[in-house]
Scaffold this motif. Structure first.
Motif, PDB file in Angstrom:
ATOM      1  N   GLU A  34       3.577  -1.134  -9.032  1.00  0.00           N
ATOM      2  CA  GLU A  34       2.192  -1.579  -9.158  1.00  0.00           C
ATOM      3  C   GLU A  34       1.564  -1.002 -10.416  1.00  0.00           C
ATOM      4  OE1 GLU A  34       0.641  -0.122  -5.431  1.00  0.00           O
ATOM      5  OE2 GLU A  34      -0.103   1.712  -6.348  1.00  0.00           O
ATOM      6  N   GLY A  36      -2.548  -0.943 -12.641  1.00  0.00           N
ATOM      7  CA  GLY A  36      -3.928  -1.394 -12.616  1.00  0.00           C
ATOM      8  C   GLY A  36      -4.883  -0.502 -13.367  1.00  0.00           C
ATOM      9  N   ASN A 181      -9.639   2.773  -7.932  1.00  0.00           N
ATOM     10  CA  ASN A 181      -8.753   1.928  -8.725  1.00  0.00           C
ATOM     11  C   ASN A 181      -8.614   0.556  -8.098  1.00  0.00           C
ATOM     12  OD1 ASN A 181      -6.457   1.837  -6.898  1.00  0.00           O
ATOM     13  ND2 ASN A 181      -6.025   3.944  -7.473  1.00  0.00           N
ATOM     14  N   PHE A 183      -5.611  -2.688  -8.349  1.00  0.00           N
ATOM     15  CA  PHE A 183      -4.246  -2.854  -8.837  1.00  0.00           C
ATOM     16  C   PHE A 183      -3.605  -4.122  -8.298  1.00  0.00           C
ATOM     17  CE2 PHE A 183      -4.179  -0.198  -5.054  1.00  0.00           C
ATOM     18  CZ  PHE A 183      -3.193  -0.791  -4.269  1.00  0.00           C
TER      19      PHE A 183
END
Length: 191
Positions: A34, A36, A181, A183
């Motif tokens: 992942e 982001g 965050n 993501f």
């Protein structure tokens, strides 16, 4: 009237059978990559910093290894690089949920006006990952961080999984900072 009732009942059963596979429990996934956006807000600085991050995990039936990297700003005139690599155990709650424990080695460097600090340390993670139905994962963690100083942080995360892609967000509260965050995750092995 009896035919209408039977039609409604059969229609509800057909709808339930059609929707059930989409809502069926899926296993918690430990094979993903992942990346982001990460926003860090340190209490002692005037404004928050913008960062990017990548995170990945690979695991088996009860173990996993993970790696994490973030880069960006903590705030005005302060930049950071953060690496984490670790291993963990998961299990106890069946396919829909896992209790997890992780130990991560941490390497962090912070560059600011008149100072360049580089510290290593560790992070111990305990928490729960839960997949109530196939499209959703909800996680909660308590993290003990010992790098330049020690503190306890709490993290909440949610992920919507569609096929192999996941779209998520998380919030983590430290003693003297907080971060959030957003993501996108690619799930290996998920269909």
């Amino acid at each position: 009237m009896r035919t209408l009732s039977r039609t409604i009942v059969l229609g509800c059963i057909a709808l339930a059978l059609g929707v059930a596979p989409a809502l069926a429990a899926d296993k918690v996934n430990y094979r993903y990559l992942e990346g982001g956006y990460l926003s860090v807000d340190v209490d002692d600085l005037d404004s928050s910093g913008d960062n990017w991050f990548v995170d990945g995990s690979f695991g088996g039936s009860w173990w996993h290894i993970n790696a994490y990297y973030s880069n960006g700003d903590l705030g005005p005139d302060y930049s950071q690089d953060l690496w984490r690599i670790g291993f963990g155990w998961h299990g106890l709650l069946g396919d829909k949920a896992d209790v997890i424990g992780e130990f991560d080695y941490v390497d962090q460097s912070v560059d600011g006006p008149g100072s360049n600090d580089s510290d290593t340390g560790y992070r111990i993670v305990g928490g729960v990952r839960w997949v109530p139905f196939k499209l959703l994962e909800l996680d909660g963690f308590a993290n003990y961080n010992d790098v330049s100083s020690s503190d306890l942080s709490f993290e909440a995360r949610g992920i919507i999984n569609i096929w192999r892609l996941g779209f998520g967000a998380a919030y983590e509260k430290f003693d003297e900072a907080d971060q959030w965050n957003a993501f996108v995750r690619f799930n290996f092995g998920r269909k």
